[in-house]
Design a protein around this motif. Structure first.
Motif, mmCIF file in Angstrom:
data_model
loop_
_atom_site.group_PDB
_atom_site.id
_atom_site.type_symbol
_atom_site.label_atom_id
_atom_site.label_comp_id
_atom_site.label_asym_id
_atom_site.label_seq_id
_atom_site.Cartn_x
_atom_site.Cartn_y
_atom_site.Cartn_z
ATOM 1 N N THR A 33 0.821 -1.206 0.000
ATOM 2 C CA THR A 33 0.000 0.000 0.000
ATOM 3 C C THR A 33 0.855 1.256 0.000
ATOM 4 O O THR A 33 0.514 2.262 -0.641
ATOM 5 C CB THR A 33 -0.931 0.001 1.222
ATOM 6 O OG1 THR A 33 -1.747 -1.179 1.196
ATOM 7 C CG2 THR A 33 -1.836 1.221 1.214
ATOM 8 N N VAL A 34 1.978 1.220 0.727
ATOM 9 C CA VAL A 34 2.859 2.384 0.809
ATOM 10 C C VAL A 34 3.392 2.772 -0.564
ATOM 11 O O VAL A 34 3.498 3.963 -0.903
ATOM 12 C CB VAL A 34 4.018 2.106 1.786
ATOM 13 C CG1 VAL A 34 5.093 3.187 1.682
ATOM 14 C CG2 VAL A 34 3.488 2.026 3.217
ATOM 15 N N ARG A 38 -4.957 10.570 15.627
ATOM 16 C CA ARG A 38 -6.029 9.993 16.458
ATOM 17 C C ARG A 38 -6.846 8.983 15.672
ATOM 18 O O ARG A 38 -7.185 7.906 16.170
ATOM 19 C CB ARG A 38 -6.931 11.109 16.990
ATOM 20 C CG ARG A 38 -6.536 11.616 18.368
ATOM 21 C CD ARG A 38 -7.619 12.490 18.926
ATOM 22 N NE ARG A 38 -7.665 13.783 18.287
ATOM 23 C CZ ARG A 38 -8.729 14.566 18.250
ATOM 24 N NH1 ARG A 38 -9.867 14.156 18.784
ATOM 25 N NH2 ARG A 38 -8.678 15.743 17.673
ATOM 26 N N LEU A 39 -7.166 9.328 14.422
ATOM 27 C CA LEU A 39 -7.921 8.406 13.574
ATOM 28 C C LEU A 39 -7.148 7.105 13.381
ATOM 29 O O LEU A 39 -7.722 6.006 13.465
ATOM 30 C CB LEU A 39 -8.198 9.061 12.218
ATOM 31 C CG LEU A 39 -8.824 8.182 11.136
ATOM 32 C CD1 LEU A 39 -10.209 7.706 11.566
ATOM 33 C CD2 LEU A 39 -8.899 8.927 9.804
ATOM 34 N N SER A 40 -5.852 7.198 13.138
ATOM 35 C CA SER A 40 -5.037 6.013 12.903
ATOM 36 C C SER A 40 -4.929 5.147 14.157
ATOM 37 O O SER A 40 -4.915 3.912 14.070
ATOM 38 C CB SER A 40 -3.633 6.429 12.437
ATOM 39 O OG SER A 40 -3.703 7.128 11.201
ATOM 40 N N LEU A 41 -4.877 5.772 15.320
ATOM 41 C CA LEU A 41 -4.825 5.001 16.571
ATOM 42 C C LEU A 41 -6.122 4.230 16.796
ATOM 43 O O LEU A 41 -6.102 3.061 17.209
ATOM 44 C CB LEU A 41 -4.548 5.935 17.748
ATOM 45 C CG LEU A 41 -3.132 6.531 17.814
ATOM 46 C CD1 LEU A 41 -3.033 7.535 18.962
ATOM 47 C CD2 LEU A 41 -2.097 5.425 17.985
ATOM 48 N N LEU A 85 -12.712 5.455 6.142
ATOM 49 C CA LEU A 85 -12.490 5.944 4.785
ATOM 50 C C LEU A 85 -12.968 7.377 4.644
ATOM 51 O O LEU A 85 -12.234 8.256 4.174
ATOM 52 C CB LEU A 85 -13.201 5.040 3.775
ATOM 53 C CG LEU A 85 -13.241 5.536 2.330
ATOM 54 C CD1 LEU A 85 -11.848 5.548 1.731
ATOM 55 C CD2 LEU A 85 -14.173 4.662 1.486
ATOM 56 N N MET A 86 -14.211 7.640 5.056
ATOM 57 C CA MET A 86 -14.774 8.983 4.912
ATOM 58 C C MET A 86 -14.040 9.999 5.786
ATOM 59 O O MET A 86 -13.780 11.128 5.357
ATOM 60 C CB MET A 86 -16.259 8.969 5.248
ATOM 61 C CG MET A 86 -17.113 8.449 4.112
ATOM 62 S SD MET A 86 -18.872 8.696 4.365
ATOM 63 C CE MET A 86 -19.192 7.455 5.600
ATOM 64 N N PHE A 114 -6.325 2.889 6.871
ATOM 65 C CA PHE A 114 -6.395 1.495 6.422
ATOM 66 C C PHE A 114 -5.075 0.769 6.697
ATOM 67 O O PHE A 114 -5.076 -0.424 7.019
ATOM 68 C CB PHE A 114 -6.740 1.440 4.935
ATOM 69 C CG PHE A 114 -8.217 1.483 4.682
ATOM 70 C CD1 PHE A 114 -8.944 0.322 4.557
ATOM 71 C CD2 PHE A 114 -8.888 2.691 4.595
ATOM 72 C CE1 PHE A 114 -10.311 0.345 4.340
ATOM 73 C CE2 PHE A 114 -10.254 2.737 4.386
ATOM 74 C CZ PHE A 114 -10.971 1.555 4.262
ATOM 75 N N LEU A 115 -3.967 1.490 6.585
ATOM 76 C CA LEU A 115 -2.695 0.901 6.991
ATOM 77 C C LEU A 115 -2.705 0.588 8.479
ATOM 78 O O LEU A 115 -2.194 -0.451 8.914
ATOM 79 C CB LEU A 115 -1.545 1.854 6.661
ATOM 80 C CG LEU A 115 -1.166 2.025 5.197
ATOM 81 C CD1 LEU A 115 -0.063 3.067 5.048
ATOM 82 C CD2 LEU A 115 -0.707 0.702 4.602
ATOM 83 N N ALA A 116 -3.291 1.488 9.256
ATOM 84 C CA ALA A 116 -3.356 1.280 10.704
ATOM 85 C C ALA A 116 -4.210 0.067 11.050
ATOM 86 O O ALA A 116 -3.882 -0.696 11.966
ATOM 87 C CB ALA A 116 -3.906 2.533 11.386
#
Length: 433
Positions: A61-62, A209-212, A316-317, A335-337
Protein backbone atom coordinates in the motif's frame (compact mmCIF):
# COMPACT_ATOMS: atom_id res chain seq x y z
CA UNK A 1 -8.89 -1.91 -24.03
CA UNK A 2 -12.60 -1.03 -23.89
CA UNK A 3 -13.99 2.04 -22.12
CA UNK A 4 -16.62 0.77 -19.66
CA UNK A 5 -19.46 2.95 -18.41
CA UNK A 6 -19.50 4.07 -14.78
CA UNK A 7 -21.83 1.18 -13.93
CA UNK A 8 -19.65 -1.41 -15.65
CA UNK A 9 -16.55 0.05 -14.05
CA UNK A 10 -18.16 -0.14 -10.59
CA UNK A 11 -19.08 -3.79 -11.18
CA UNK A 12 -15.57 -4.57 -12.45
CA UNK A 13 -14.06 -2.82 -9.43
CA UNK A 14 -16.30 -4.75 -7.04
CA UNK A 15 -15.29 -8.02 -8.70
CA UNK A 16 -11.57 -7.25 -8.45
CA UNK A 17 -11.95 -6.18 -4.81
CA UNK A 18 -13.90 -9.39 -4.15
CA UNK A 19 -10.93 -11.36 -5.47
CA UNK A 20 -8.15 -9.39 -3.79
CA UNK A 21 -9.82 -8.72 -0.44
CA UNK A 22 -12.49 -11.39 -0.10
CA UNK A 23 -10.69 -14.42 -1.56
CA UNK A 24 -7.00 -13.55 -1.22
CA UNK A 25 -7.24 -12.03 2.25
CA UNK A 26 -10.31 -12.68 4.41
CA UNK A 27 -11.18 -16.17 3.15
CA UNK A 28 -8.04 -17.52 4.86
CA UNK A 29 -9.71 -17.60 8.26
CA UNK A 30 -12.45 -19.80 6.82
CA UNK A 31 -9.90 -22.49 5.95
CA UNK A 32 -7.76 -22.27 9.09
CA UNK A 33 -9.23 -25.46 10.68
CA UNK A 34 -8.44 -27.86 7.78
CA UNK A 35 -5.14 -26.14 6.99
CA UNK A 36 -4.08 -26.38 10.63
CA UNK A 37 -4.98 -30.08 10.78
CA UNK A 38 -3.39 -31.06 7.45
CA UNK A 39 -0.15 -29.15 8.01
CA UNK A 40 0.06 -29.81 11.76
CA UNK A 41 0.25 -26.13 12.78
CA UNK A 42 -0.19 -24.74 16.29
CA UNK A 43 -2.40 -21.67 17.05
CA UNK A 44 0.70 -19.53 17.59
CA UNK A 45 2.01 -20.52 14.14
CA UNK A 46 -1.35 -19.75 12.56
CA UNK A 47 -1.28 -16.35 14.24
CA UNK A 48 2.19 -15.58 12.91
CA UNK A 49 1.33 -16.75 9.39
CA UNK A 50 -1.88 -14.71 9.46
CA UNK A 51 0.17 -11.60 10.25
CA UNK A 52 2.40 -12.01 7.18
CA UNK A 53 -0.15 -10.95 4.52
CA UNK A 54 -1.03 -7.92 6.62
CA UNK A 55 2.61 -6.86 6.75
CA UNK A 56 3.04 -7.34 3.00
CA UNK A 57 -0.25 -5.47 2.51
CA UNK A 58 1.16 -2.48 4.40
CA UNK A 59 4.35 -2.51 2.32
CA UNK A 60 2.42 -2.78 -0.96
CA UNK A 61 0.00 0.00 0.00
CA UNK A 62 2.86 2.38 0.81
CA UNK A 63 4.30 2.07 -2.70
CA UNK A 64 1.02 1.46 -4.57
CA UNK A 65 0.30 5.12 -5.33
CA UNK A 66 3.82 5.59 -6.71
CA UNK A 67 3.43 2.51 -8.91
CA UNK A 68 0.01 3.68 -10.12
CA UNK A 69 1.39 7.14 -10.98
CA UNK A 70 4.41 5.73 -12.83
CA UNK A 71 2.91 2.68 -14.52
CA UNK A 72 -0.78 3.52 -14.69
CA UNK A 73 -3.87 1.88 -13.24
CA UNK A 74 -3.96 -1.06 -15.67
CA UNK A 75 -0.40 -2.29 -15.05
CA UNK A 76 -0.79 -1.84 -11.29
CA UNK A 77 -4.01 -3.89 -11.26
CA UNK A 78 -2.42 -6.58 -13.45
CA UNK A 79 0.58 -6.82 -11.10
CA UNK A 80 -1.83 -7.08 -8.17
CA UNK A 81 -3.80 -9.83 -9.89
CA UNK A 82 -0.68 -11.79 -10.78
CA UNK A 83 0.51 -11.72 -7.17
CA UNK A 84 -2.93 -12.93 -6.12
CA UNK A 85 -3.01 -15.71 -8.69
CA UNK A 86 0.46 -16.97 -7.76
CA UNK A 87 -0.16 -16.58 -4.03
CA UNK A 88 -3.44 -18.48 -4.08
CA UNK A 89 -1.81 -21.18 -6.21
CA UNK A 90 1.11 -21.53 -3.78
CA UNK A 91 -1.30 -21.83 -0.83
CA UNK A 92 -3.14 -24.62 -2.64
CA UNK A 93 0.13 -26.58 -2.86
CA UNK A 94 1.57 -25.65 0.55
CA UNK A 95 3.42 -28.44 2.33
CA UNK A 96 4.28 -26.61 5.54
CA UNK A 97 4.44 -23.29 7.36
CA UNK A 98 7.14 -21.86 5.07
CA UNK A 99 5.38 -22.41 1.75
CA UNK A 100 2.06 -21.36 3.27
CA UNK A 101 3.73 -18.16 4.49
CA UNK A 102 5.05 -17.38 1.00
CA UNK A 103 1.57 -17.80 -0.46
CA UNK A 104 -0.13 -15.50 2.04
CA UNK A 105 2.61 -12.86 1.63
CA UNK A 106 1.90 -12.77 -2.13
CA UNK A 107 -1.82 -12.48 -1.39
CA UNK A 108 -1.12 -9.53 0.91
CA UNK A 109 0.75 -7.73 -1.87
CA UNK A 110 -2.21 -8.37 -4.17
CA UNK A 111 -4.58 -6.79 -1.66
CA UNK A 112 -2.37 -3.76 -1.06
CA UNK A 113 -2.02 -2.89 -4.75
CA UNK A 114 -5.59 -3.39 -5.95
CA UNK A 115 -7.54 -0.56 -4.30
CA UNK A 116 -5.00 2.18 -5.22
CA UNK A 117 -5.04 0.89 -8.81
CA UNK A 118 -8.84 1.03 -8.96
CA UNK A 119 -8.93 4.45 -7.29
CA UNK A 120 -6.50 5.78 -9.91
CA UNK A 121 -8.62 4.26 -12.68
CA UNK A 122 -11.79 5.73 -11.21
CA UNK A 123 -10.30 9.22 -11.11
CA UNK A 124 -9.24 8.88 -14.73
CA UNK A 125 -12.45 7.37 -16.12
CA UNK A 126 -15.43 8.24 -13.93
CA UNK A 127 -17.16 11.61 -13.62
CA UNK A 128 -16.32 13.16 -10.23
CA UNK A 129 -20.03 13.49 -9.47
CA UNK A 130 -20.24 9.69 -9.42
CA UNK A 131 -17.14 8.87 -7.37
CA UNK A 132 -19.08 8.30 -4.15
CA UNK A 133 -21.50 5.83 -5.70
CA UNK A 134 -18.78 3.97 -7.59
CA UNK A 135 -16.63 3.74 -4.45
CA UNK A 136 -19.55 2.36 -2.43
CA UNK A 137 -20.11 -0.40 -4.99
CA UNK A 138 -16.40 -1.25 -5.13
CA UNK A 139 -16.09 -1.33 -1.34
CA UNK A 140 -18.94 -3.84 -1.23
CA UNK A 141 -16.68 -6.21 -3.14
CA UNK A 142 -15.02 -7.33 0.09
CA UNK A 143 -18.31 -8.67 1.41
CA UNK A 144 -19.13 -10.19 -1.97
CA UNK A 145 -15.82 -12.04 -2.04
CA UNK A 146 -16.39 -13.40 1.47
CA UNK A 147 -19.84 -14.63 0.45
CA UNK A 148 -18.46 -16.22 -2.73
CA UNK A 149 -16.07 -18.31 -0.64
CA UNK A 150 -18.97 -19.86 1.26
CA UNK A 151 -20.42 -22.21 -1.40
CA UNK A 152 -16.87 -23.33 -2.17
CA UNK A 153 -16.26 -24.46 1.40
CA UNK A 154 -19.74 -25.98 1.63
CA UNK A 155 -19.19 -28.03 -1.52
CA UNK A 156 -15.56 -28.95 -0.96
CA UNK A 157 -15.75 -29.13 2.86
CA UNK A 158 -12.17 -29.95 3.95
CA UNK A 159 -10.72 -29.93 0.41
CA UNK A 160 -9.04 -26.58 1.01
CA UNK A 161 -6.37 -27.20 -1.64
CA UNK A 162 -8.98 -27.53 -4.37
CA UNK A 163 -10.77 -24.45 -3.03
CA UNK A 164 -7.62 -22.32 -3.23
CA UNK A 165 -6.84 -23.67 -6.67
CA UNK A 166 -10.28 -22.53 -7.83
CA UNK A 167 -9.61 -19.12 -6.25
CA UNK A 168 -6.37 -18.90 -8.23
CA UNK A 169 -8.28 -19.55 -11.46
CA UNK A 170 -10.78 -16.81 -10.58
CA UNK A 171 -7.88 -14.42 -9.85
CA UNK A 172 -6.41 -15.25 -13.26
CA UNK A 173 -9.69 -14.30 -14.90
CA UNK A 174 -9.57 -11.03 -12.95
CA UNK A 175 -6.14 -10.29 -14.44
CA UNK A 176 -7.56 -10.66 -17.95
CA UNK A 177 -10.49 -8.38 -17.08
CA UNK A 178 -8.12 -5.71 -15.71
CA UNK A 179 -5.98 -5.88 -18.85
CA UNK A 180 -9.05 -5.58 -21.05
CA UNK A 181 -11.02 -2.83 -19.28
CA UNK A 182 -8.78 -0.62 -17.13
CA UNK A 183 -6.97 2.48 -18.49
CA UNK A 184 -3.20 2.58 -18.80
CA UNK A 185 -3.01 6.26 -17.78
CA UNK A 186 -2.75 7.80 -14.35
CA UNK A 187 -5.43 10.16 -12.97
CA UNK A 188 -5.27 13.72 -14.25
CA UNK A 189 -5.96 16.71 -11.97
CA UNK A 190 -8.14 19.37 -13.66
CA UNK A 191 -6.13 22.43 -14.71
CA UNK A 192 -8.61 24.80 -13.05
CA UNK A 193 -8.38 23.06 -9.67
CA UNK A 194 -6.36 24.76 -6.93
CA UNK A 195 -3.39 22.87 -5.43
CA UNK A 196 -3.91 21.12 -2.10
CA UNK A 197 -3.12 23.36 0.89
CA UNK A 198 -0.23 22.44 3.23
CA UNK A 199 -1.08 19.93 5.96
CA UNK A 200 -1.55 21.71 9.27
CA UNK A 201 -0.58 20.49 12.74
CA UNK A 202 -4.25 20.12 13.59
CA UNK A 203 -4.78 17.88 10.58
CA UNK A 204 -1.79 15.72 11.53
CA UNK A 205 -3.03 15.47 15.12
CA UNK A 206 -6.50 14.38 14.05
CA UNK A 207 -5.13 11.95 11.50
CA UNK A 208 -2.96 10.44 14.24
CA UNK A 209 -6.03 9.99 16.46
CA UNK A 210 -7.92 8.41 13.57
CA UNK A 211 -5.04 6.01 12.90
CA UNK A 212 -4.83 5.00 16.57
CA UNK A 213 -8.53 4.16 16.63
CA UNK A 214 -8.14 2.25 13.36
CA UNK A 215 -5.17 0.32 14.79
CA UNK A 216 -7.19 -0.64 17.87
CA UNK A 217 -10.12 -1.81 15.73
CA UNK A 218 -7.79 -3.88 13.54
CA UNK A 219 -6.17 -5.39 16.63
CA UNK A 220 -9.44 -6.67 18.12
CA UNK A 221 -11.03 -7.67 14.78
CA UNK A 222 -8.11 -10.01 14.00
CA UNK A 223 -9.59 -12.43 16.54
CA UNK A 224 -12.74 -12.96 14.49
CA UNK A 225 -11.24 -12.92 11.00
CA UNK A 226 -8.53 -15.47 11.80
CA UNK A 227 -9.74 -17.66 14.66
CA UNK A 228 -13.57 -17.58 14.75
CA UNK A 229 -14.00 -20.64 12.46
CA UNK A 230 -11.34 -22.51 14.42
CA UNK A 231 -13.14 -21.59 17.65
CA UNK A 232 -16.50 -23.08 16.68
CA UNK A 233 -14.87 -26.29 15.41
CA UNK A 234 -12.33 -26.80 18.20
CA UNK A 235 -14.32 -25.53 21.18
CA UNK A 236 -17.87 -25.87 19.90
CA UNK A 237 -17.30 -29.13 18.01
CA UNK A 238 -19.42 -27.97 15.08
CA UNK A 239 -18.92 -29.66 11.68
CA UNK A 240 -16.31 -28.19 9.36
CA UNK A 241 -18.84 -26.94 6.80
CA UNK A 242 -20.63 -24.94 9.52
CA UNK A 243 -17.90 -22.30 9.31
CA UNK A 244 -19.14 -21.39 5.84
CA UNK A 245 -22.34 -20.01 7.34
CA UNK A 246 -20.27 -17.71 9.57
CA UNK A 247 -18.60 -16.08 6.59
CA UNK A 248 -21.86 -15.98 4.65
CA UNK A 249 -23.49 -14.08 7.51
CA UNK A 250 -20.50 -11.75 7.95
CA UNK A 251 -20.33 -10.98 4.22
CA UNK A 252 -24.08 -10.48 3.90
CA UNK A 253 -24.24 -8.09 6.84
CA UNK A 254 -21.14 -6.32 5.59
CA UNK A 255 -23.05 -5.17 2.51
CA UNK A 256 -24.97 -2.84 4.83
CA UNK A 257 -21.75 -1.33 6.16
CA UNK A 258 -21.65 1.42 3.53
CA UNK A 259 -25.14 2.57 4.50
CA UNK A 260 -24.26 2.59 8.18
CA UNK A 261 -21.06 4.55 7.55
CA UNK A 262 -22.96 7.12 5.49
CA UNK A 263 -25.52 7.53 8.28
CA UNK A 264 -22.68 7.98 10.76
CA UNK A 265 -21.28 10.82 8.67
CA UNK A 266 -24.68 12.46 8.65
CA UNK A 267 -25.22 12.19 12.39
CA UNK A 268 -22.51 11.70 15.02
CA UNK A 269 -19.34 9.80 14.00
CA UNK A 270 -17.93 9.40 17.55
CA UNK A 271 -21.17 7.89 18.87
CA UNK A 272 -21.49 5.59 15.86
CA UNK A 273 -17.86 4.56 16.26
CA UNK A 274 -18.49 3.66 19.89
CA UNK A 275 -21.65 1.72 19.02
CA UNK A 276 -19.92 -0.31 16.31
CA UNK A 277 -17.02 -1.18 18.62
CA UNK A 278 -19.52 -2.38 21.22
CA UNK A 279 -21.06 -4.53 18.50
CA UNK A 280 -17.62 -5.98 17.74
CA UNK A 281 -17.20 -6.82 21.41
CA UNK A 282 -20.67 -8.39 21.57
CA UNK A 283 -19.98 -10.57 18.53
CA UNK A 284 -16.75 -11.92 20.03
CA UNK A 285 -18.26 -12.48 23.48
CA UNK A 286 -21.28 -14.23 21.99
CA UNK A 287 -19.30 -16.67 19.85
CA UNK A 288 -16.95 -17.41 22.76
CA UNK A 289 -19.87 -18.08 25.11
CA UNK A 290 -21.89 -20.31 22.75
CA UNK A 291 -19.54 -21.83 20.16
CA UNK A 292 -21.67 -25.00 19.95
CA UNK A 293 -24.86 -23.16 18.99
CA UNK A 294 -24.89 -22.65 15.21
CA UNK A 295 -27.76 -20.15 15.31
CA UNK A 296 -26.03 -17.90 17.86
CA UNK A 297 -22.67 -18.12 16.11
CA UNK A 298 -24.25 -17.10 12.81
CA UNK A 299 -25.96 -14.19 14.56
CA UNK A 300 -22.63 -13.12 16.04
CA UNK A 301 -21.15 -13.17 12.52
CA UNK A 302 -23.97 -10.92 11.30
CA UNK A 303 -23.20 -8.44 14.06
CA UNK A 304 -19.47 -8.61 13.38
CA UNK A 305 -19.81 -8.15 9.60
CA UNK A 306 -22.02 -5.09 9.94
CA UNK A 307 -19.80 -3.52 12.61
CA UNK A 308 -16.50 -4.18 10.81
CA UNK A 309 -17.59 -2.91 7.39
CA UNK A 310 -19.28 0.12 8.96
CA UNK A 311 -16.09 1.04 10.81
CA UNK A 312 -13.87 0.68 7.76
CA UNK A 313 -16.30 2.83 5.77
CA UNK A 314 -16.29 5.44 8.52
CA UNK A 315 -12.48 5.50 8.56
CA UNK A 316 -12.49 5.94 4.78
CA UNK A 317 -14.77 8.98 4.91
CA UNK A 318 -13.00 10.54 7.88
CA UNK A 319 -9.58 10.14 6.25
CA UNK A 320 -10.83 11.72 3.02
CA UNK A 321 -12.32 14.66 4.89
CA UNK A 322 -9.31 15.31 7.11
CA UNK A 323 -6.91 15.76 4.19
CA UNK A 324 -8.72 17.40 1.24
CA UNK A 325 -6.89 17.01 -2.05
CA UNK A 326 -4.71 14.14 -0.82
CA UNK A 327 -6.49 10.89 -1.71
CA UNK A 328 -3.16 9.07 -1.71
CA UNK A 329 -2.67 9.85 1.99
CA UNK A 330 -5.90 10.69 3.84
CA UNK A 331 -7.83 7.42 3.44
CA UNK A 332 -4.66 5.31 3.16
CA UNK A 333 -3.19 5.90 6.62
CA UNK A 334 -6.19 4.61 8.62
CA UNK A 335 -6.40 1.49 6.42
CA UNK A 336 -2.69 0.90 6.99
CA UNK A 337 -3.36 1.28 10.70
CA UNK A 338 -6.16 -1.31 10.55
CA UNK A 339 -3.86 -3.80 8.83
CA UNK A 340 -1.02 -3.08 11.25
CA UNK A 341 -3.41 -3.68 14.14
CA UNK A 342 -4.46 -7.00 12.62
CA UNK A 343 -0.82 -7.95 12.03
CA UNK A 344 -0.09 -7.35 15.71
CA UNK A 345 -3.34 -8.87 16.96
CA UNK A 346 -3.05 -12.18 15.10
CA UNK A 347 0.12 -13.52 16.76
CA UNK A 348 -0.86 -12.06 20.14
CA UNK A 349 -4.18 -13.90 20.03
CA UNK A 350 -2.49 -17.09 18.86
CA UNK A 351 -0.22 -17.04 21.91
CA UNK A 352 -3.15 -16.25 24.22
CA UNK A 353 -5.13 -19.19 22.82
CA UNK A 354 -2.26 -21.55 23.56
CA UNK A 355 -1.89 -20.23 27.11
CA UNK A 356 -5.48 -19.47 28.19
CA UNK A 357 -7.79 -21.12 25.65
CA UNK A 358 -10.13 -19.77 22.98
CA UNK A 359 -12.88 -18.49 25.28
CA UNK A 360 -10.59 -16.46 27.55
CA UNK A 361 -8.61 -15.03 24.63
CA UNK A 362 -11.75 -13.90 22.77
CA UNK A 363 -13.20 -12.45 25.99
CA UNK A 364 -10.04 -10.42 26.58
CA UNK A 365 -10.14 -9.00 23.04
CA UNK A 366 -13.83 -8.16 23.51
CA UNK A 367 -12.90 -6.25 26.67
CA UNK A 368 -10.29 -4.25 24.75
CA UNK A 369 -12.95 -3.34 22.19
CA UNK A 370 -15.21 -2.06 24.98
CA UNK A 371 -12.40 0.10 26.40
CA UNK A 372 -11.78 1.66 22.98
CA UNK A 373 -15.53 2.25 22.60
CA UNK A 374 -15.57 4.15 25.88
CA UNK A 375 -12.93 6.61 24.67
CA UNK A 376 -14.59 7.06 21.25
CA UNK A 377 -15.69 10.65 22.08
CA UNK A 378 -12.07 11.47 21.12
CA UNK A 379 -12.74 10.21 17.59
CA UNK A 380 -11.80 13.04 15.16
CA UNK A 381 -14.35 14.97 13.15
CA UNK A 382 -13.71 17.05 10.06
CA UNK A 383 -12.05 20.43 10.53
CA UNK A 384 -15.26 22.31 11.32
CA UNK A 385 -13.66 25.71 11.68
CA UNK A 386 -12.49 25.52 8.07
CA UNK A 387 -15.95 24.62 6.75
CA UNK A 388 -18.98 26.84 6.54
CA UNK A 389 -22.46 25.67 7.57
CA UNK A 390 -23.41 24.71 4.04
CA UNK A 391 -20.38 22.45 3.72
CA UNK A 392 -20.95 20.81 7.11
CA UNK A 393 -24.47 19.86 6.06
CA UNK A 394 -23.09 18.22 2.92
CA UNK A 395 -22.34 14.72 4.17
CA UNK A 396 -21.79 11.20 2.91
CA UNK A 397 -19.12 9.56 0.78
CA UNK A 398 -19.90 11.56 -2.37
CA UNK A 399 -19.69 14.80 -0.39
CA UNK A 400 -16.29 13.74 0.92
CA UNK A 401 -15.09 13.26 -2.67
CA UNK A 402 -16.74 16.51 -3.80
CA UNK A 403 -14.62 18.52 -1.40
CA UNK A 404 -11.31 16.96 -2.40
CA UNK A 405 -10.57 19.61 -5.03
CA UNK A 406 -11.34 23.34 -5.06
CA UNK A 407 -11.28 25.90 -7.83
CA UNK A 408 -9.39 29.20 -7.78
CA UNK A 409 -12.25 30.86 -5.91
CA UNK A 410 -12.14 28.28 -3.12
CA UNK A 411 -15.38 26.56 -4.14
CA UNK A 412 -15.57 22.74 -4.26
CA UNK A 413 -14.66 21.30 -7.66
CA UNK A 414 -17.52 18.82 -7.82
CA UNK A 415 -18.06 17.98 -11.47
CA UNK A 416 -21.81 18.13 -10.83
CA UNK A 417 -22.27 20.46 -13.78
CA UNK A 418 -20.99 17.67 -16.04
CA UNK A 419 -23.48 15.24 -14.54
CA UNK A 420 -26.35 17.70 -15.08
CA UNK A 421 -25.34 18.19 -18.72
CA UNK A 422 -25.21 14.43 -19.19
CA UNK A 423 -28.69 14.02 -17.70
CA UNK A 424 -30.01 16.82 -19.93
CA UNK A 425 -28.51 15.21 -23.03
CA UNK A 426 -30.00 11.84 -22.10
CA UNK A 427 -33.41 13.42 -21.54
CA UNK A 428 -33.24 15.14 -24.93
CA UNK A 429 -32.41 11.84 -26.64
CA UNK A 430 -35.35 10.17 -24.95
CA UNK A 431 -37.68 12.98 -26.10
CA UNK A 432 -36.40 12.67 -29.67
CA UNK A 433 -37.08 8.93 -29.68
Amino acid sequence: MTNPSSTKFAVLGAALIAISYGLARFAFGLFVPPIRDDLGLRPAQIGMISALPLISFIFATVIASLIADRMGARITAIISGLFGTVGLGVISQASGAFSLGIGVVFCGICTGLMMPALTAAMQAMVNRALHGRVSSVMNAGTSIGVVVAVPVVLMLESAWRMAYLSFAVIAGIGVLAAWRMLPSVSPVTPTDAAPAPPISRLQWARLLRLSLFAFAMGFVSAAYWIFAPDLVITLGELPADATGWLWFAAGLAGLGGAIAADLADRNNPPITHSLMLMMLAASMALIAASPNNLLLTVFSALVFGLAYMSLTGLYLMTGIRLLPGRLSLGPVLPFLAVSLGQAVGSPVLGLLIEQTGYANAFSLFASISIVVAIISPLYPRQLEQEWDEEVIEDTGLQAAYDHQLHDDEGEPYRGIEIEEKTKTAEAERIDEN
